[in-house]
Motif scaffolding. Structure first.
Motif, short mmCIF file in Angstrom:
data_model
loop_
_atom_site.label_atom_id
_atom_site.label_comp_id
_atom_site.label_asym_id
_atom_site.label_seq_id
_atom_site.Cartn_x
_atom_site.Cartn_y
_atom_site.Cartn_z
N ALA A 169 -36.68 -1.09 -16.86
CA ALA A 169 -35.41 -1.30 -16.17
C ALA A 169 -35.56 -2.31 -15.06
CB ALA A 169 -34.89 0.03 -15.61
N THR A 170 -36.63 -2.21 -14.27
CA THR A 170 -36.84 -3.15 -13.18
C THR A 170 -37.21 -4.51 -13.73
OG1 THR A 170 -37.60 -1.36 -11.77
CG2 THR A 170 -38.18 -3.58 -11.09
N ALA A 171 -38.02 -4.54 -14.77
CA ALA A 171 -38.47 -5.83 -15.31
C ALA A 171 -37.31 -6.67 -15.79
CB ALA A 171 -39.45 -5.59 -16.46
N SER A 172 -36.23 -6.04 -16.21
CA SER A 172 -35.11 -6.81 -16.73
C SER A 172 -34.10 -7.16 -15.66
CB SER A 172 -34.39 -6.00 -17.83
OG SER A 172 -33.85 -4.81 -17.30
N ALA A 173 -34.26 -6.62 -14.46
CA ALA A 173 -33.28 -6.86 -13.41
C ALA A 173 -33.45 -8.26 -12.84
CB ALA A 173 -33.45 -5.83 -12.28
N PRO A 174 -32.41 -9.10 -12.92
CA PRO A 174 -32.55 -10.49 -12.48
C PRO A 174 -32.22 -10.65 -11.01
CG PRO A 174 -30.42 -10.20 -13.50
CD PRO A 174 -31.09 -8.85 -13.50
N THR A 175 -32.77 -9.81 -10.15
CA THR A 175 -32.41 -9.82 -8.75
C THR A 175 -33.63 -9.67 -7.88
OG1 THR A 175 -32.16 -7.46 -8.62
CG2 THR A 175 -30.24 -8.67 -9.33
N ASP A 176 -33.39 -9.67 -6.56
CA ASP A 176 -34.47 -9.53 -5.61
C ASP A 176 -35.16 -8.18 -5.68
OD1 ASP A 176 -33.40 -11.53 -2.77
OD2 ASP A 176 -34.32 -12.05 -4.66
N ALA A 177 -34.58 -7.24 -6.38
CA ALA A 177 -35.26 -5.96 -6.54
C ALA A 177 -36.60 -6.17 -7.20
CB ALA A 177 -34.41 -5.03 -7.40
N VAL A 178 -36.72 -7.19 -8.02
CA VAL A 178 -37.98 -7.51 -8.66
C VAL A 178 -38.88 -8.27 -7.70
CG1 VAL A 178 -39.07 -8.63 -10.61
CG2 VAL A 178 -36.80 -7.66 -10.85
N GLU A 179 -38.29 -9.13 -6.87
CA GLU A 179 -39.07 -10.02 -6.04
C GLU A 179 -39.64 -9.33 -4.81
OE1 GLU A 179 -36.93 -12.85 -3.57
OE2 GLU A 179 -38.30 -14.38 -4.26
N ALA A 180 -38.84 -8.51 -4.16
CA ALA A 180 -39.22 -8.02 -2.85
C ALA A 180 -40.17 -6.84 -2.93
CB ALA A 180 -37.97 -7.61 -2.07
N LEU A 218 -27.28 -15.77 0.19
CA LEU A 218 -27.46 -15.36 -1.20
C LEU A 218 -28.77 -15.94 -1.72
CD1 LEU A 218 -23.88 -15.92 -2.68
CD2 LEU A 218 -24.93 -13.75 -2.10
N THR A 219 -29.58 -15.11 -2.35
CA THR A 219 -30.82 -15.60 -2.93
C THR A 219 -30.56 -16.06 -4.37
OG1 THR A 219 -31.50 -13.50 -3.89
CG2 THR A 219 -32.05 -13.87 -1.57
N LYS A 220 -31.54 -16.74 -4.97
CA LYS A 220 -31.37 -17.22 -6.33
C LYS A 220 -31.21 -16.06 -7.30
CE LYS A 220 -36.37 -17.67 -7.16
NZ LYS A 220 -37.47 -18.58 -7.55
N PHE A 221 -31.94 -14.96 -7.08
CA PHE A 221 -31.81 -13.80 -7.96
C PHE A 221 -30.45 -13.15 -7.81
CE2 PHE A 221 -36.45 -14.17 -7.63
CZ PHE A 221 -36.79 -14.09 -8.97
N GLU A 222 -29.99 -13.06 -6.56
CA GLU A 222 -28.69 -12.45 -6.31
C GLU A 222 -27.58 -13.29 -6.93
OE1 GLU A 222 -26.08 -10.82 -2.49
OE2 GLU A 222 -28.00 -11.83 -2.18
N ASN A 223 -27.67 -14.60 -6.77
CA ASN A 223 -26.67 -15.49 -7.37
C ASN A 223 -26.62 -15.32 -8.88
OD1 ASN A 223 -25.11 -17.12 -5.62
ND2 ASN A 223 -26.97 -18.16 -4.94
N HIS A 267 -23.24 -8.41 -11.94
CA HIS A 267 -23.92 -7.34 -11.22
C HIS A 267 -23.39 -7.24 -9.80
CE1 HIS A 267 -27.60 -8.07 -14.06
NE2 HIS A 267 -26.55 -7.58 -14.68
N GLY A 268 -23.35 -6.04 -9.26
CA GLY A 268 -22.88 -5.84 -7.90
C GLY A 268 -24.01 -5.93 -6.89
#
Length: 266
Positions: A18-29, A243-248, A255-256
């Motif tokens: 689930a995390t691996a597929s998330a295209p957001t900062d949740a993966v980065e940070a 806004l970060t690149k993942f968030e954008n 995604h919210g």
């Protein structure tokens, strides 16, 4: 995001799908955790709050150069001694602590956009520390310092009580799986610790792209008696948070993102 930087499933040692597929900062940070059920048999003193999860990762040549050249000035060593903020920054100004800045892009942009505020970023991931130091050099920042250490220990031993104007925790690891929810950073014991280091009127700003975690954050922060929500529920994204690149990318996919801003009672 490279596979080597994705969170690992603590039970099977494999990337959490689930995390691996998330295209957001949740993966980065980097993010925190509270020791889970597998540590339930440890004595109470061993059940500690941790503000990070170790990741694998390669430090690039540019990041290594920034560590070598800018580290002596901007990278503060961990110490069991309270910081003197005016001595650290060479001036008296509000100080904001960021826990787990990932690769540091948002941190650098915030510091650049708020020159009258001083910032301390805590991160354990060497590539991220090197990346932020490089940004400090590229942007000519003087109001940002970095500590490569567990933020909980930094809070306990380096940050004076009641001294911070604000604390930022952006996109901590959501720990999607229900059995891992106890590893999320935003839980009552840590929040109680955080608020002791906020000055009266100081703020705690959290952001996440995982709605169940946002709901948990809202519940936990709302239950802390020394904090007051600045909004009716979730807050509008403050202008200072870029806004970060993942968030954008996540927003383009529908995604919210949820921001929560609470203030310590005066």
């Amino acid at each position: 995001m490279q596979d080597s930087n994705r969170p690992l499933d603590a039970e099977d040692g494999l990337p959490d799908a689930a995390t691996a597929s998330a295209p957001t900062d949740a993966v980065e940070a980097h993010s925190g955790q509270i020791d889970g059920p597998d540590l339930g048999n440890l004595p109470p003193h061993a059940r500690t709050i941790r503000s990070y999860v170790m990741r694998a990762g390669r430090t690039t040549e540019a990041q290594a150069k920034a560590l070598a050249e800018l580290g002596p000035r901007f990278l503060m060593p961990y110490q069991e001694q309270l910081l003197d903020f005016p001595a650290t920054f060479g001036r008296t100004a509000p100080v904001v602590l960021e826990i787990g800045f990932g690769m540091g892009d948002a941190t650098a942009k915030i510091a650049e956009g708020q020159p009258d505020t001083d910032y301390i970023g805590c991160e354990v991931h060497e590539p991220g520390v090197g990346a932020l130091l490089k940004q400090i050099g590229d942007r000519g920042l003087s109001n940002l310092r970095v500590i490569r250490h567990d933020a909980v220990m930094v809070l306990e031993n380096m940050i004076p009580p009641g001294s911070l104007a604000g604390i930022h925790i952006f996109f901590p690891d959501p720990w999607h799986k229900k059995r891992h929810n106890k590893r999320r950073l935003i839980q009552s014991p840590l929040v109680a610790k955080l608020v002791t280091h906020l000055a009266p009127g100081g703020y705690l700003h959290c952001a996440t792209d995982w709605e169940p975690y946002a709901q948990q954050m809202l519940e936990v922060l709302g239950a802390e008696p020394t904090l007051v929500n600045t909004a009716e529920g979730y807050a509008e994204k403050p202008a200072y948070r870029p806004l970060t690149k993942f968030e954008n990318r996540g927003l383009k996919l529908g995604h919210g993102v949820w921001d929560l801003v609470f203030r310590k009672k005066a």
